[in-house]
Design a protein around this motif. Structure first.
Motif, PDB file in Angstrom:
ATOM      1  N   THR A  63      15.849   4.587 -11.527  1.00  0.00           N
ATOM      2  CA  THR A  63      14.992   5.564 -10.857  1.00  0.00           C
ATOM      3  C   THR A  63      13.584   5.524 -11.430  1.00  0.00           C
ATOM      4  OG1 THR A  63      16.913   6.963 -10.420  1.00  0.00           O
ATOM      5  CG2 THR A  63      14.756   8.009 -10.277  1.00  0.00           C
ATOM      6  N   ALA A  64      13.480   5.362 -12.741  1.00  0.00           N
ATOM      7  CA  ALA A  64      12.161   5.245 -13.381  1.00  0.00           C
ATOM      8  C   ALA A  64      11.431   3.999 -12.873  1.00  0.00           C
ATOM      9  CB  ALA A  64      12.311   5.214 -14.899  1.00  0.00           C
ATOM     10  N   GLU A  65      12.170   2.919 -12.661  1.00  0.00           N
ATOM     11  CA  GLU A  65      11.568   1.691 -12.108  1.00  0.00           C
ATOM     12  C   GLU A  65      11.038   1.938 -10.694  1.00  0.00           C
ATOM     13  OE1 GLU A  65      11.002  -1.576 -13.192  1.00  0.00           O
ATOM     14  OE2 GLU A  65      11.295  -0.617 -15.130  1.00  0.00           O
ATOM     15  N   VAL A  66      11.797   2.651  -9.884  1.00  0.00           N
ATOM     16  CA  VAL A  66      11.338   2.983  -8.531  1.00  0.00           C
ATOM     17  C   VAL A  66      10.047   3.797  -8.619  1.00  0.00           C
ATOM     18  CG1 VAL A  66      11.876   4.336  -6.448  1.00  0.00           C
ATOM     19  CG2 VAL A  66      13.614   2.826  -7.443  1.00  0.00           C
ATOM     20  N   ASP A  67       9.998   4.746  -9.552  1.00  0.00           N
ATOM     21  CA  ASP A  67       8.790   5.558  -9.727  1.00  0.00           C
ATOM     22  C   ASP A  67       7.594   4.702 -10.133  1.00  0.00           C
ATOM     23  OD1 ASP A  67      10.198   7.829  -9.053  1.00  0.00           O
ATOM     24  OD2 ASP A  67      10.491   8.484 -11.129  1.00  0.00           O
ATOM     25  N   ARG A  68       7.817   3.729 -11.032  1.00  0.00           N
ATOM     26  CA  ARG A  68       6.713   2.853 -11.463  1.00  0.00           C
ATOM     27  C   ARG A  68       6.192   2.008 -10.297  1.00  0.00           C
ATOM     28  NH1 ARG A  68       9.213   3.255 -16.426  1.00  0.00           N
ATOM     29  NH2 ARG A  68      10.801   1.668 -16.149  1.00  0.00           N
ATOM     30  N   VAL A  69       7.093   1.485  -9.494  1.00  0.00           N
ATOM     31  CA  VAL A  69       6.658   0.674  -8.354  1.00  0.00           C
ATOM     32  C   VAL A  69       5.957   1.556  -7.324  1.00  0.00           C
ATOM     33  CG1 VAL A  69       7.403  -0.875  -6.504  1.00  0.00           C
ATOM     34  CG2 VAL A  69       8.463  -1.036  -8.751  1.00  0.00           C
ATOM     35  N   THR A  70       6.421   2.786  -7.167  1.00  0.00           N
ATOM     36  CA  THR A  70       5.766   3.715  -6.249  1.00  0.00           C
ATOM     37  C   THR A  70       4.329   3.976  -6.697  1.00  0.00           C
ATOM     38  OG1 THR A  70       7.893   4.718  -5.704  1.00  0.00           O
ATOM     39  CG2 THR A  70       5.926   6.005  -5.204  1.00  0.00           C
ATOM     40  N   GLU A  71       4.126   4.094  -7.986  1.00  0.00           N
ATOM     41  CA  GLU A  71       2.758   4.275  -8.509  1.00  0.00           C
ATOM     42  C   GLU A  71       1.912   3.029  -8.217  1.00  0.00           C
ATOM     43  OE1 GLU A  71      -0.574   5.830  -9.746  1.00  0.00           O
ATOM     44  OE2 GLU A  71       1.262   6.973  -9.478  1.00  0.00           O
ATOM     45  N   ARG A  72       2.498   1.847  -8.370  1.00  0.00           N
ATOM     46  CA  ARG A  72       1.775   0.610  -8.027  1.00  0.00           C
ATOM     47  C   ARG A  72       1.409   0.601  -6.545  1.00  0.00           C
ATOM     48  NH1 ARG A  72       5.104  -4.431 -10.080  1.00  0.00           N
ATOM     49  NH2 ARG A  72       3.607  -5.433  -8.702  1.00  0.00           N
ATOM     50  N   LEU A  73       2.288   1.144  -5.722  1.00  0.00           N
ATOM     51  CA  LEU A  73       2.019   1.210  -4.293  1.00  0.00           C
ATOM     52  C   LEU A  73       0.847   2.147  -4.007  1.00  0.00           C
ATOM     53  CD1 LEU A  73       2.787   0.305  -1.469  1.00  0.00           C
ATOM     54  CD2 LEU A  73       4.496   2.139  -1.425  1.00  0.00           C
ATOM     55  N   VAL A  88       5.411  -3.455  -1.571  1.00  0.00           N
ATOM     56  CA  VAL A  88       6.407  -2.782  -0.726  1.00  0.00           C
ATOM     57  C   VAL A  88       7.742  -3.520  -0.807  1.00  0.00           C
ATOM     58  CG1 VAL A  88       7.018  -2.227   1.665  1.00  0.00           C
ATOM     59  CG2 VAL A  88       4.732  -1.708   0.812  1.00  0.00           C
ATOM     60  N   GLU A  89       7.713  -4.839  -0.774  1.00  0.00           N
ATOM     61  CA  GLU A  89       8.955  -5.603  -0.873  1.00  0.00           C
ATOM     62  C   GLU A  89       9.593  -5.446  -2.251  1.00  0.00           C
ATOM     63  OE1 GLU A  89       7.821  -9.520   0.371  1.00  0.00           O
ATOM     64  OE2 GLU A  89       7.938  -8.982   2.493  1.00  0.00           O
ATOM     65  N   TYR A  90       8.772  -5.333  -3.289  1.00  0.00           N
ATOM     66  CA  TYR A  90       9.300  -5.093  -4.636  1.00  0.00           C
ATOM     67  C   TYR A  90       9.921  -3.699  -4.716  1.00  0.00           C
ATOM     68  CZ  TYR A  90       9.620  -5.405  -9.720  1.00  0.00           C
ATOM     69  OH  TYR A  90      10.080  -5.437 -11.014  1.00  0.00           O
ATOM     70  N   LEU A  91       9.295  -2.732  -4.044  1.00  0.00           N
ATOM     71  CA  LEU A  91       9.872  -1.390  -3.980  1.00  0.00           C
ATOM     72  C   LEU A  91      11.234  -1.447  -3.284  1.00  0.00           C
ATOM     73  CD1 LEU A  91       9.758   1.672  -4.368  1.00  0.00           C
ATOM     74  CD2 LEU A  91       8.446   1.796  -2.228  1.00  0.00           C
ATOM     75  N   LEU A  92      11.322  -2.196  -2.203  1.00  0.00           N
ATOM     76  CA  LEU A  92      12.600  -2.356  -1.515  1.00  0.00           C
ATOM     77  C   LEU A  92      13.639  -2.941  -2.464  1.00  0.00           C
ATOM     78  CD1 LEU A  92      14.463  -2.349   0.937  1.00  0.00           C
ATOM     79  CD2 LEU A  92      13.398  -4.517   1.641  1.00  0.00           C
ATOM     80  N   PHE A  93      13.271  -3.945  -3.235  1.00  0.00           N
ATOM     81  CA  PHE A  93      14.175  -4.542  -4.212  1.00  0.00           C
ATOM     82  C   PHE A  93      14.670  -3.490  -5.201  1.00  0.00           C
ATOM     83  CE2 PHE A  93      14.400  -6.330  -8.559  1.00  0.00           C
ATOM     84  CZ  PHE A  93      15.545  -7.099  -8.420  1.00  0.00           C
ATOM     85  N   ASN A 108      -1.722  -8.329   1.993  1.00  0.00           N
ATOM     86  CA  ASN A 108      -0.648  -9.195   1.507  1.00  0.00           C
ATOM     87  C   ASN A 108      -0.172  -8.759   0.124  1.00  0.00           C
ATOM     88  OD1 ASN A 108       0.217 -11.299   3.379  1.00  0.00           O
ATOM     89  ND2 ASN A 108      -1.947 -11.858   3.405  1.00  0.00           N
ATOM     90  N   ALA A 109      -1.091  -8.354  -0.724  1.00  0.00           N
ATOM     91  CA  ALA A 109      -0.710  -7.855  -2.048  1.00  0.00           C
ATOM     92  C   ALA A 109       0.085  -6.560  -1.909  1.00  0.00           C
ATOM     93  CB  ALA A 109      -1.955  -7.631  -2.911  1.00  0.00           C
ATOM     94  N   GLU A 110      -0.335  -5.694  -1.001  1.00  0.00           N
ATOM     95  CA  GLU A 110       0.400  -4.441  -0.775  1.00  0.00           C
ATOM     96  C   GLU A 110       1.792  -4.728  -0.216  1.00  0.00           C
ATOM     97  OE1 GLU A 110      -0.114  -0.103   1.422  1.00  0.00           O
ATOM     98  OE2 GLU A 110      -1.685  -1.616   1.664  1.00  0.00           O
ATOM     99  N   ARG A 111       1.902  -5.708   0.677  1.00  0.00           N
ATOM    100  CA  ARG A 111       3.209  -6.091   1.228  1.00  0.00           C
ATOM    101  C   ARG A 111       4.152  -6.519   0.112  1.00  0.00           C
ATOM    102  NH1 ARG A 111       5.267 -10.736   1.757  1.00  0.00           N
ATOM    103  NH2 ARG A 111       3.271 -11.787   1.598  1.00  0.00           N
ATOM    104  N   GLN A 112       3.636  -7.269  -0.849  1.00  0.00           N
ATOM    105  CA  GLN A 112       4.466  -7.696  -1.981  1.00  0.00           C
ATOM    106  C   GLN A 112       4.953  -6.500  -2.796  1.00  0.00           C
ATOM    107  OE1 GLN A 112       1.972 -10.527  -3.989  1.00  0.00           O
ATOM    108  NE2 GLN A 112       2.649 -12.219  -2.685  1.00  0.00           N
TER     109      GLN A 112
END
Length: 168
Positions: A48-58, A22-27, A16-20
């Protein structure tokens, strides 16, 4: 049906935490898409930097999932590689199975949308780069430009320099 264990509860919390994430990455990917579509170039790099940060969280979330899956595999006495969401939904207790099915659908839906939007982002970014190149070529006076033939094929053709005010 496999026994309900604390490892299953931990895995569900982890997924569930990972799903959140992934949904934040989609945002973030959709936000980048809107900026590209609006030709807001000044905000593309920070987005783009924000996408990279969320990708690292993923990536971190995926590591947590790997540990949680290992615990379930150990409890169930099965190889960790065999534990897909489909298998978890099939072999878990009815309540947990429903949660695994919902997570499977949520992940599939979000992943499909991320892939679709990223494809659109690539197309928009390529188009923006071509527009910038054309503007630079027209201002600097490129030796050639891309044109389309009557048959629809793209080819290079000679081009003369344009005056700056005509280009803009």
């Amino acid at each position: 049906m496999q026994p309900e264990t604390a490892a299953i509860d931990t895995l569900l919390e982890t997924l569930n935490a990972e799903r959140q994430v992934v949904e934040y990455l989609l945002f973030k990917v959709v936000t980048l898409n809107l900026l590209l579509a609006a030709d807001e170039r000044r905000w593309v790099e920070p987005a783009t930097a924000e996408v990279d940060r969320v990708t690292e969280r993923l990536r971190v979330a995926e590591e947590h999932r790997t540990r949680a899956l290992s615990a379930v595999a150990s409890d169930w006495g099965v190889p960790v590689e065999s534990l897909s969401l489909a298998r978890l939904a099939k072999d878990a207790s009815p309540a947990s199975a429903r949660s695994f099915r919902e997570l499977q659908l949520a992940f599939r839906t979000a992943t499909d949308e991320i892939e679709r939007v990223m494809g659109e982002n690539r197309r928009l970014a390529d188009s923006g780069l071509r527009n910038i190149q054309m503007l630079l070529d027209s201002v600097a006076g490129s030796d050639s430009v891309d044109v389309y033939t009557d048959s629809g094929l793209r080819q290079r053709a000679p081009a003369g320099p344009l005056r700056l005010d005509w280009a803009l």
